[in-house]
Design an enzyme around this catalytic site. Structure first.
Site, PDB file in Angstrom:
ATOM      1  N   ASP A  17       0.589 -15.246 -28.289  1.00 10.24           N
ATOM      2  CA  ASP A  17       0.445 -14.215 -27.247  1.00 10.24           C
ATOM      3  C   ASP A  17      -0.802 -13.358 -27.403  1.00 10.24           C
ATOM      4  O   ASP A  17      -0.870 -12.257 -26.852  1.00 10.24           O
ATOM      5  CB  ASP A  17       1.679 -13.297 -27.202  1.00 10.24           C
ATOM      6  CG  ASP A  17       2.948 -14.049 -26.850  1.00 10.24           C
ATOM      7  OD1 ASP A  17       3.000 -14.625 -25.752  1.00 10.24           O
ATOM      8  OD2 ASP A  17       3.872 -14.062 -27.681  1.00 10.24           O
ATOM      9  N   HIS A  47       0.615 -19.365 -21.442  1.00 13.02           N
ATOM     10  CA  HIS A  47      -0.744 -18.826 -21.461  1.00 13.02           C
ATOM     11  C   HIS A  47      -1.061 -18.239 -20.088  1.00 13.02           C
ATOM     12  O   HIS A  47      -1.271 -18.976 -19.118  1.00 13.02           O
ATOM     13  CB  HIS A  47      -1.742 -19.923 -21.822  1.00 13.02           C
ATOM     14  CG  HIS A  47      -1.532 -20.485 -23.201  1.00 13.02           C
ATOM     15  ND1 HIS A  47      -2.257 -21.547 -23.692  1.00 13.02           N
ATOM     16  CD2 HIS A  47      -0.677 -20.120 -24.186  1.00 13.02           C
ATOM     17  CE1 HIS A  47      -1.864 -21.810 -24.925  1.00 13.02           C
ATOM     18  NE2 HIS A  47      -0.899 -20.958 -25.238  1.00 13.02           N
ATOM     19  N   LEU A 316      -8.727  -4.991 -25.382  1.00 15.09           N
ATOM     20  CA  LEU A 316      -9.539  -3.836 -25.769  1.00 15.09           C
ATOM     21  C   LEU A 316      -9.299  -2.634 -24.858  1.00 15.09           C
ATOM     22  O   LEU A 316      -9.771  -1.533 -25.145  1.00 15.09           O
ATOM     23  CB  LEU A 316     -11.024  -4.209 -25.784  1.00 15.09           C
ATOM     24  CG  LEU A 316     -11.451  -5.001 -27.029  1.00 15.09           C
ATOM     25  CD1 LEU A 316     -12.779  -5.708 -26.799  1.00 15.09           C
ATOM     26  CD2 LEU A 316     -11.554  -4.068 -28.233  1.00 15.09           C
TER      27      LEU A 316
END
Length: 405
Positions: A17, A47, A316
């Site tokens: 994951d 995915h 991020l």
């Protein structure tokens, strides 16, 4: 080193994951790719890819480059589930023209799946964790049955019927499994719509141009190197890729926070406000767990995977949203500070089991909050970060040139 040149293998350095699908999607969007080659696992893969226009698909057996028109090759190391493949193909518009399958790949059947789920039910609160797709049972059955059904068998109705009946008789009976003839018919239909090839086809793909190898699950779940018995029946390192390809870039994928589905050690697990649209509690996998970035476990993954040439750091966008998120650089264990987990001998499950027990007692040690997450992760894992991901779309990715050392 450049991710646009030569073959690239994408491996998750965690528990799965981490974003392999979105990384493969970005690689396929960045330049010509001859094929995406699946090199382990099967229909249990999940995915997630989101296009710039917002279309979402969870890839399982088709490669994550499919929405770019990139062909998929299912190698001999994959486990092929024709029934699940048909459902996924329908969701994608039936792009069978983009698919080739190695005839030596194993076939997962409804009886493998039923046996998998029955075993997990019997374990009760001591479940090992599973996707409930029968992948492990398919691998286990093949180890003791030389006549285990393989993709090439769908070319011979009589051989296919005999081999499927043998699986049913060995693993069943199961009340929720379909009749034998229905499975035979479905598998024969699969054989009519896919292109079944031998190993020379892969050699031609590799000679033709740049290929991307797409892994399933993560190194910390590897059948030999993960925390036994909370592992998969699959080689999740670069080993299968190395058996097929002489030269490739080893790209390791990590999140800014560590995650795992279901049971097993998770040293840095902690409550974090990081909800996910495409992950949650699963009937067979169990809860979706989150925690601080585990540099100790990821360093171990890099080592047992044989090293990485570069990193892709995903999610991020998470650190700005969760001020409590940290990087864990050491464990506290039995009164000592551990920065490194020593890998054991190859294929030594007793060692891996002892390591699992050890990790059950470990707690996070040093925690830090870096200003530059990619730079610090690259430093901790001793590899350049060549891809940064701030979201699920290929347009949320940034490719970086490696820093001079």
């Amino acid at each position: 080193m450049n991710l646009a040149d030569g073959h690239v293998a994408v491996v998750d350095l965690g528990y799965g994951d981490a974003g392999k699908g979105t990384v493969v999607d970005a690689l396929c969007a960045s330049g010509p790719v001859t094929a995406v080659i699946r090199f382990n696992g099967g229909a249990q893969a999940a995915h997630n890819v989101v296009t710039p226009a917002g279309r979402h698909h969870t890839f399982a057996q088709f490669g994550a480059g499919t929405l770019h028109g990139v062909p998929t090759h299912l190698s001999r190391f994959t486990v092929v589930d024709p029934l699940a493949l048909a459902a996924e193909a329908a969701a994608l518009g039936n792009p069978f023209h983009l698919l080739t399958v190695d005839g030596d790949a194993l076939l997962a059947t409804p009886w493998h799946r039923a046996a998998n789920r029955a075993r997990e039910r019997q374990r009760g609160g001591a479940r090992h964790g599973s996707c409930g797709m029968g992948i492990g049972q398919t691998m286990e059955y093949a180890l003791s049955h030389p006549d285990a059904p393989r993709v090439a068998d769908v070319r011979s109705p009589s051989r296919l019927r005999a081999r499927l009946a043998a699986v049913r008789d060995a693993l069943g009976p199961f009340d929720d499994a379909p009749p034998l003839e229905d499975v035979v018919d479905a598998f024969l239909a699969f054989g009519r719509v896919v292109s079944i090839v031998d190993s020379s086809h892969l050699d031609r793909l590799l000679a033709q141009g740049r290929c991307v190898f797409e892994g399933a699950q993560g190194v910390l779940l590897d059948e030999w190197r993960g925390w036994h018995p909370y592992t998969t029946w699959s080689t999740t390192t670069f080993a299968n890729v190395a058996a097929m390809c002489d030269s490739f870039v080893r790209l390791g994928v990590v999140r800014t926070y560590t995650t795992r589905h279901g049971a097993g050690p998770f040293v840095t697990e902690t409550p974090l406000d990081l909800p996910e649209a495409h992950n949650g509690v699963g009937e067979w996998q169990g809860a979706f767990r989150v925690g601080h970035f585990d540099a100790v476990a990821h360093r171990y993954a890099v080592e047992v995977a044989g090293g990485v040439d570069a990193l892709a750091v995903t999610h991020l966008d998470a650190p700005p949203r969760e001020p409590g998120l940290r990087i864990c650089t050491s464990y506290e264990l039995d009164g000592a500070r551990w920065e490194h987990l020593r890998p054991g001998p190859p294929e030594d499950l007793a060692y891996q089991s002892a390591l699992t027990t050890l990790l059950g007692r470990a707690r996070p040690g040093d925690l830090e909050r870096p200003d530059d997450w990619p730079a610090r992760i690259g430093e901790l894992l001793d590899a350049p970060v060549l891809l940064e991901s701030h979201g699920p779309r290929s347009t949320d990715k940034r490719f970086r040139l490696p820093a001079l050392r």
